[in-house]
Design an enzyme around this catalytic site. Structure first.
Site, PDB file in Angstrom:
ATOM      1  N   ASP A 152     -38.605   3.274 -58.387  1.00 35.33           N
ATOM      2  CA  ASP A 152     -39.214   3.956 -57.241  1.00 35.33           C
ATOM      3  C   ASP A 152     -40.663   3.464 -57.164  1.00 35.33           C
ATOM      4  O   ASP A 152     -41.149   2.793 -58.081  1.00 35.33           O
ATOM      5  CB  ASP A 152     -39.179   5.478 -57.470  1.00 35.33           C
ATOM      6  CG  ASP A 152     -39.861   6.261 -56.357  1.00 35.33           C
ATOM      7  OD1 ASP A 152     -39.546   6.009 -55.172  1.00 35.33           O
ATOM      8  OD2 ASP A 152     -40.727   7.109 -56.644  1.00 35.33           O
ATOM      9  N   SER A 153     -41.343   3.856 -56.101  1.00 36.09           N
ATOM     10  CA  SER A 153     -42.764   3.504 -55.999  1.00 36.09           C
ATOM     11  C   SER A 153     -43.591   4.243 -57.048  1.00 36.09           C
ATOM     12  O   SER A 153     -44.705   3.827 -57.349  1.00 36.09           O
ATOM     13  CB  SER A 153     -43.280   3.894 -54.613  1.00 36.09           C
ATOM     14  OG  SER A 153     -43.160   5.296 -54.443  1.00 36.09           O
ATOM     15  N   TYR A 202     -45.238   3.517 -51.052  1.00 40.68           N
ATOM     16  CA  TYR A 202     -44.535   2.498 -50.261  1.00 40.68           C
ATOM     17  C   TYR A 202     -44.498   2.899 -48.778  1.00 40.68           C
ATOM     18  O   TYR A 202     -44.393   2.033 -47.909  1.00 40.68           O
ATOM     19  CB  TYR A 202     -43.084   2.355 -50.736  1.00 40.68           C
ATOM     20  CG  TYR A 202     -42.878   1.493 -51.969  1.00 40.68           C
ATOM     21  CD1 TYR A 202     -43.931   0.946 -52.686  1.00 40.68           C
ATOM     22  CD2 TYR A 202     -41.582   1.228 -52.411  1.00 40.68           C
ATOM     23  CE1 TYR A 202     -43.704   0.162 -53.810  1.00 40.68           C
ATOM     24  CE2 TYR A 202     -41.340   0.439 -53.528  1.00 40.68           C
ATOM     25  CZ  TYR A 202     -42.406  -0.097 -54.228  1.00 40.68           C
ATOM     26  OH  TYR A 202     -42.156  -0.873 -55.331  1.00 40.68           O
ATOM     27  N   GLY A 203     -44.533   4.175 -48.533  1.00 38.74           N
ATOM     28  CA  GLY A 203     -44.370   4.683 -47.162  1.00 38.74           C
ATOM     29  C   GLY A 203     -45.410   4.183 -46.186  1.00 38.74           C
ATOM     30  O   GLY A 203     -45.204   4.211 -44.978  1.00 38.74           O
ATOM     31  N   CYS A 250     -35.376   5.496 -54.260  1.00 42.55           N
ATOM     32  CA  CYS A 250     -36.463   5.552 -53.289  1.00 42.55           C
ATOM     33  C   CYS A 250     -35.851   5.312 -51.909  1.00 42.55           C
ATOM     34  O   CYS A 250     -35.222   4.277 -51.680  1.00 42.55           O
ATOM     35  CB  CYS A 250     -37.471   4.454 -53.627  1.00 42.55           C
ATOM     36  SG  CYS A 250     -38.786   4.261 -52.424  1.00 42.55           S
ATOM     37  N   ASN A 251     -36.034   6.276 -51.017  1.00 40.91           N
ATOM     38  CA  ASN A 251     -35.496   6.129 -49.658  1.00 40.91           C
ATOM     39  C   ASN A 251     -36.162   4.961 -48.931  1.00 40.91           C
ATOM     40  O   ASN A 251     -35.519   4.229 -48.176  1.00 40.91           O
ATOM     41  CB  ASN A 251     -35.751   7.409 -48.854  1.00 40.91           C
ATOM     42  CG  ASN A 251     -34.957   8.589 -49.364  1.00 40.91           C
ATOM     43  OD1 ASN A 251     -33.909   8.915 -48.834  1.00 40.91           O
ATOM     44  ND2 ASN A 251     -35.442   9.236 -50.402  1.00 40.91           N
ATOM     45  N   THR A 252     -37.467   4.793 -49.171  1.00 42.73           N
ATOM     46  CA  THR A 252     -38.231   3.778 -48.453  1.00 42.73           C
ATOM     47  C   THR A 252     -37.792   2.375 -48.872  1.00 42.73           C
ATOM     48  O   THR A 252     -37.594   1.495 -48.023  1.00 42.73           O
ATOM     49  CB  THR A 252     -39.741   3.977 -48.722  1.00 42.73           C
ATOM     50  OG1 THR A 252     -40.052   5.370 -48.534  1.00 42.73           O
ATOM     51  CG2 THR A 252     -40.583   3.143 -47.801  1.00 42.73           C
ATOM     52  N   GLU A 300     -48.225  12.036 -56.547  1.00 43.99           N
ATOM     53  CA  GLU A 300     -48.514  11.025 -57.572  1.00 43.99           C
ATOM     54  C   GLU A 300     -49.705  11.461 -58.434  1.00 43.99           C
ATOM     55  O   GLU A 300     -49.719  11.249 -59.640  1.00 43.99           O
ATOM     56  CB  GLU A 300     -48.850   9.672 -56.916  1.00 43.99           C
ATOM     57  CG  GLU A 300     -47.651   8.900 -56.422  1.00 43.99           C
ATOM     58  CD  GLU A 300     -46.770   8.360 -57.549  1.00 43.99           C
ATOM     59  OE1 GLU A 300     -47.308   7.804 -58.506  1.00 43.99           O
ATOM     60  OE2 GLU A 300     -45.543   8.521 -57.456  1.00 43.99           O
ATOM     61  N   THR A 346     -37.753  10.848 -52.376  1.00 46.57           N
ATOM     62  CA  THR A 346     -37.452  11.388 -53.707  1.00 46.57           C
ATOM     63  C   THR A 346     -38.650  12.093 -54.352  1.00 46.57           C
ATOM     64  O   THR A 346     -38.497  12.773 -55.361  1.00 46.57           O
ATOM     65  CB  THR A 346     -36.925  10.278 -54.645  1.00 46.57           C
ATOM     66  OG1 THR A 346     -37.833   9.172 -54.603  1.00 46.57           O
ATOM     67  CG2 THR A 346     -35.544   9.821 -54.232  1.00 46.57           C
ATOM     68  N   HIS A 347     -39.835  11.916 -53.796  1.00 48.55           N
ATOM     69  CA  HIS A 347     -40.987  12.670 -54.308  1.00 48.55           C
ATOM     70  C   HIS A 347     -40.930  14.145 -53.882  1.00 48.55           C
ATOM     71  O   HIS A 347     -41.470  15.006 -54.575  1.00 48.55           O
ATOM     72  CB  HIS A 347     -42.297  12.088 -53.755  1.00 48.55           C
ATOM     73  CG  HIS A 347     -42.789  10.858 -54.446  1.00 48.55           C
ATOM     74  ND1 HIS A 347     -42.172   9.641 -54.313  1.00 48.55           N
ATOM     75  CD2 HIS A 347     -43.846  10.659 -55.285  1.00 48.55           C
ATOM     76  CE1 HIS A 347     -42.849   8.733 -55.027  1.00 48.55           C
ATOM     77  NE2 HIS A 347     -43.858   9.339 -55.626  1.00 48.55           N
TER      78      HIS A 347
HETATM   79  N1  DGL Z   1     -40.145   8.128 -53.259  1.00 53.73           N
HETATM   80  C1  DGL Z   1     -40.050   7.244 -52.181  1.00 53.73           C
HETATM   81  C2  DGL Z   1     -39.000   7.596 -51.166  1.00 53.73           C
HETATM   82  O1  DGL Z   1     -38.005   8.171 -51.542  1.00 53.73           O
HETATM   83  C3  DGL Z   1     -41.262   6.520 -51.689  1.00 53.73           C
HETATM   84  C4  DGL Z   1     -42.483   7.309 -51.446  1.00 53.73           C
HETATM   85  C5  DGL Z   1     -43.661   6.420 -51.149  1.00 53.73           C
HETATM   86  O2  DGL Z   1     -44.018   5.661 -52.032  1.00 53.73           O
HETATM   87  O3  DGL Z   1     -44.191   6.470 -50.045  1.00 53.73           O
HETATM   88  O4  DGL Z   1     -39.122   7.275 -50.019  1.00 53.73           O
END
Ligand code: DGL
Length: 277
Positions: A20-21, A52-53, A83-85, A162, A195-196
């Site tokens: 994940d990020s 990552y978003g 991570c969804n992104t 974070e 996921t955060h």
């Molecule tokens: N946890 C990540 C997700 O599920 C990325 C969050 C991020 O880094 O912006 O999208």
């Protein structure tokens, strides 16, 4: 809370890679470790590049490929993109580059939300990059039929999670701002599409009110990965010991991640290493 018995003098074997990020994928790792306690899990948090978003599709894809290469080199036979992104922007490229490695992605559960809604109005909280991705739009088009889907991007939320500021007034203000349009749209079901976000589930719940049901995805992702692993490795008892050690790496500050894990997950005994690609 999950109890971990660590066996520090055992070398950590990489069987399944998870990334994940940052800390978000730990919500998936926790479930996966509970389902497969004897399998060596190797987690990479790309904290130096989080969130990552707010990054471009190319950057997200490049980082994801670099991490997957590292996990595969370390021995991963299956990779969970927790991570969804990264799933939205990189999973197709990962599957194309490593066709023999199964990749399990993480995507907002539009289908279960459509089954769960009573009034046909669904909210999705996600990162800006997920919300803008064509993969997410296609998912909504494919599974969202018969319902109205309201997507809300949430910049700033991941940064505070974070930083471990899980109850900061600033975070509460962002949560209030991002949930307001969903309340106005009168959704009755909200998906946590990052996921955060489960780490602040109580804040979302408080801001949305008791009438709105919250759906998370990490249990389904962990079950899918565990099912796939058991199917492909039915006789694989690599570890004769009751619990395999976890290997956690971050491209950011290892000490800070260790403290975060100790405080939020109660995983004080897990060693975190710095990984510089
Ligand atoms: N946890 C990540 C997700 O599920 C990325 C969050 C991020 O880094 O912006 O999208």
């Amino acid at each position: 809370m999950l109890e971990l018995e660590l066996l520090p003098d055992l070398p950590a074997a990489t069987e399944i890679g998870v990334f994940d990020s940052g800390v978000g994928g730990l919500s998936v790792l926790r479930e996966l470790h509970a389902l497969l306690p004897d399998v060596g899990l190797h987690y990479v948090a790309d904290a130096a590049y989080a969130p990552y978003g707010q990054r471009s599709p190319d950057e997200i894809r490049q980082r994801s490929e670099q991490i997957a290469a590292h996990l595969i080199e370390a021995g991963a036979k299956l990779i969970v993109v927790a991570c969804n992104t990264a799933t939205a922007h990189a999973i197709e490229a990962l599957r194309a580059r490593w066709p023999r490695v199964p990749f399990v992605g993480t995507e907002p559960g539009i289908k279960p939300a459509v089954s769960a809604t009573r009034n046909g109005r669904i909210g999705v909280l996600a990162t800006a990059a997920t919300a803008a991705s064509s993969r997410y739009q296609a998912l909504v088009a494919r599974h969202g039929q018969g319902a109205e889907v309201f997507t809300q991007a949430c910049p700033g939320v991941v940064d505070l999670i974070e930083a471990g500021q899980l109850d900061a007034p600033e975070l509460r203000a962002l949560v209030a701002r991002y949930t307001a349009p969903l309340r106005e749209a009168q959704v009755d079901t909200v998906l946590l599409g990052c996921t955060h976000y489960p780490f602040i589930e109580a804040l979302w719940h408080e801001a949305l009110g008791p009438e709105i049901q919250l759906l998370r995805i990490e249990t389904a992702v962990a079950r899918r990965a565990a099912g796939l692993w058991r199917h492909e490795h039915p006789q694989d008892h690599t570890h004769t010991l009751p619990q395999a050690p976890l290997l956690v790496e971050t491209s950011g500050n290892a000490e800070a991640l260790g403290q975060w894990m100790a405080r939020v997950l109660g995983w004080g005994q897990v060693e975190v290493r710095h990984w510089a690609p």
